[in-house]
Design a protein around this motif. Structure first.
Motif, PDB file in Angstrom:
ATOM      1  N   ASN A 130      32.616  -3.492  50.366  1.00 46.09           N
ATOM      2  CA  ASN A 130      32.398  -2.842  50.838  1.00 46.09           C
ATOM      3  C   ASN A 130      31.984  -1.425  51.277  1.00 46.09           C
ATOM      4  N   TYR A 131      32.510  -1.087  51.646  1.00 46.57           N
ATOM      5  CA  TYR A 131      31.688   0.362  52.713  1.00 46.57           C
ATOM      6  C   TYR A 131      31.044   0.383  51.507  1.00 46.57           C
ATOM      7  N   GLU A 132      30.318   1.172  50.098  1.00 50.09           N
ATOM      8  CA  GLU A 132      29.325   1.091  49.888  1.00 50.09           C
ATOM      9  C   GLU A 132      27.987   0.134  49.950  1.00 50.09           C
ATOM     10  N   GLN A 133      28.468  -0.883  50.434  1.00 46.60           N
ATOM     11  CA  GLN A 133      27.163  -0.911  51.129  1.00 46.60           C
ATOM     12  C   GLN A 133      27.247  -0.453  52.511  1.00 46.60           C
TER      13      GLN A 133
ATOM     14  N   MET B 106      26.762   2.298  53.118  1.00 47.65           N
ATOM     15  CA  MET B 106      25.464   3.157  52.436  1.00 47.65           C
ATOM     16  C   MET B 106      24.649   3.206  51.794  1.00 47.65           C
TER      17      MET B 106
ATOM     18  N   ILE C 220      24.586  11.257  47.435  1.00 44.14           N
ATOM     19  CA  ILE C 220      26.597  11.444  48.111  1.00 44.14           C
ATOM     20  C   ILE C 220      27.196  12.663  47.209  1.00 44.14           C
TER      21      ILE C 220
ATOM     22  N   THR D 263      31.186  14.215  48.175  1.00 45.21           N
ATOM     23  CA  THR D 263      32.338  13.896  48.185  1.00 45.21           C
ATOM     24  C   THR D 263      32.848  15.281  49.075  1.00 45.21           C
TER      25      THR D 263
ATOM     26  N   CYS E 264      31.619  11.749  51.830  1.00 42.50           N
ATOM     27  CA  CYS E 264      32.329  10.648  51.535  1.00 42.50           C
ATOM     28  C   CYS E 264      33.666  11.357  51.236  1.00 42.50           C
ATOM     29  N   GLU E 265      34.459  10.010  50.967  1.00 42.94           N
ATOM     30  CA  GLU E 265      36.178  10.639  50.364  1.00 42.94           C
ATOM     31  C   GLU E 265      36.753  11.454  51.993  1.00 42.94           C
TER      32      GLU E 265
ATOM     33  N   SER F 188      41.820   5.011  49.042  1.00 45.86           N
ATOM     34  CA  SER F 188      41.315   4.808  47.928  1.00 45.86           C
ATOM     35  C   SER F 188      41.935   4.710  47.241  1.00 45.86           C
TER      36      SER F 188
ATOM     37  N   GLU G 117      38.672   5.529  52.613  1.00 41.44           N
ATOM     38  CA  GLU G 117      37.172   5.562  51.999  1.00 41.44           C
ATOM     39  C   GLU G 117      36.881   5.457  53.197  1.00 41.44           C
TER      40      GLU G 117
ATOM     41  N   SER H 246      34.207  -3.635  55.940  1.00 40.85           N
ATOM     42  CA  SER H 246      33.536  -2.430  55.905  1.00 40.85           C
ATOM     43  C   SER H 246      33.009  -2.130  57.172  1.00 40.85           C
TER      44      SER H 246
END
Length: 356
Positions: A132-135, A137, A171, A173, A243-244, A256, A264, A324
């Motif tokens: 996922n795209y959190e990785q 980050m 982080i 939004t 983000c978002e 998302s 995302e 991602s």
């Protein structure tokens, strides 16, 4: 008169004196590139090298490419472009079966030159299949620390702003940033299918005292607030991950699962400087085509030109696995890590300047 900058205006970058001044920044750049290759190697990434010449340079409204021609032996011509990103080629490699890839790609963007912009620069892109795209980050946070450790700096600074590269990024939004810094309810103007309401956003800007012109589109209003009211606050003290993004502002990102109005997508900022742009990648070829066609219609309206759509890319996208990916302006990171004040200082051989 020569189109190239005269020596009378400024001594060329290749004079021994200028090179001696720039060399510490350049050596820092080299050390950082070596360190990042080691970072990816430890995480089982494969370095790839993509072609610069492409059928399409990319299909974002405000990106401007350099055009050229391919000639056959008998002189027949076909248009080609210098790519603005290695993204299309990289995603074809994901469709082919690669799982973790990265590339240091020279990319080309027209109408761009300044302390943070150069017509030819180095883009570091990396992709993770099935992650996922959190990785991404977390990757970005690790790269900031690695850049500082490699160059021996404890703090990034640029134009009076400072960032601690060892602090965890904040982080935020887009919706929270618009409310915090501009007092605007951004998502009240975005529908559940991603469609935008220009008049609703204009009303929000008017209510909060921001200037609105009759010919401003929703995207114009969004950009105006982002640049004027939000970006100056990002990456102050510690890095910011913004983000978002609304779907309409994330051309190659998937929606998302949390909120269908947003995608995302995130951008990384330090010292007010945008460093990276990342997506949970869109793999719906039909939706990608729709977005490309929309953006090219806007490009035609604003600039009177369009770029072709890479049909080969859309075919590859239809079999590409969930992934991602991120694109980081390597030269900008080298600037902040070495203390340079202009992108030219971290380029071994800058592109010749032309007179207006």
């Amino acid at each position: 008169m020569s189109l190239f900058r005269s020596e009378a205006r400024s001594a060329p970058w290749w004079t021994p004196e200028n090179h001696a001044d720039r060399r510490p920044f350049l050596m820092g750049r080299n050390a950082l590139q070596t360190a990042l290759r080691g970072f990816f190697g430890k995480a089982d990434f494969i370095e790839v090298d993509t072609a610069t010449l492409q059928v399409s340079p990319g299909n974002e409204t405000h990106l401007h490419a350099f055009a050229t021609q391919a000639l056959t032996i008998d002189g027949r011509a076909a248009p080609l472009y210098l790519h603005t990103s290695p993204e299309f080629a990289a995603k074809k490699l994901l469709a082919a079966g690669e799982k973790r890839i990265f590339t240091f790609a020279h990319v080309y963007r027209n109408r761009e030159r300044g302390p943070l912009h150069h017509p030819e620069f180095t883009m570091l892109e990396w992709y993770r299949v099935g992650e996922n795209y959190e990785q991404l980050m977390a990757d970005c946070a690790d790269m900031l620390k690695l850049a500082a450790e490699t160059t021996g700096t404890k703090q990034f600074s640029f134009r009076g702003m400072k960032t601690d590269p060892f602090a965890e990024p904040e982080i935020v939004t887009l919706a929270d940033a618009f409310l915090r810094y501009a007092g605007i309810d951004l998502l009240s103007s975005v529908q559940t299918d991603g469609a935008t309401d220009r008049d609703a956003l204009a009303a929000e800007l008017t209510r909060t005292g921001h200037r609105v012109s009759d010919d401003d589109t929703w995207a114009d209003l969004f950009s105006k607030v982002l640049v004027d009211k939000i970006e100056p606050h990002l990456g102050q003290g510690r890095a910011t991950i913004l983000c978002e993004y609304p779907i309409s502002e994330a051309a190659l990102a998937r929606p998302s699962a949390r909120d269908p109005r947003v995608a995302e997508r995130f951008e990384l900022y330090a010292c007010g400087v945008e460093l990276a742009n990342a997506f949970g990648e869109l793999t719906d070829a039909a939706e990608q085509r729709r977005r490309f066609e929309h953006d090219m219609a806007e490009k035609a309206r604003i600039y009177g030109e369009t770029y072709p759509i890479d049909e080969d890319f859309l075919s590859a996208l239809s079999i590409m696995p969930q992934a991602s990916g991120a694109a980081l302006g390597f030269d900008r990171l080298a600037m902040l890590a070495t203390g340079a004040t202009s992108i030219d200082q971290v380029l071994w051989a800058p592109v010749a300047e032309v007179l207006p």
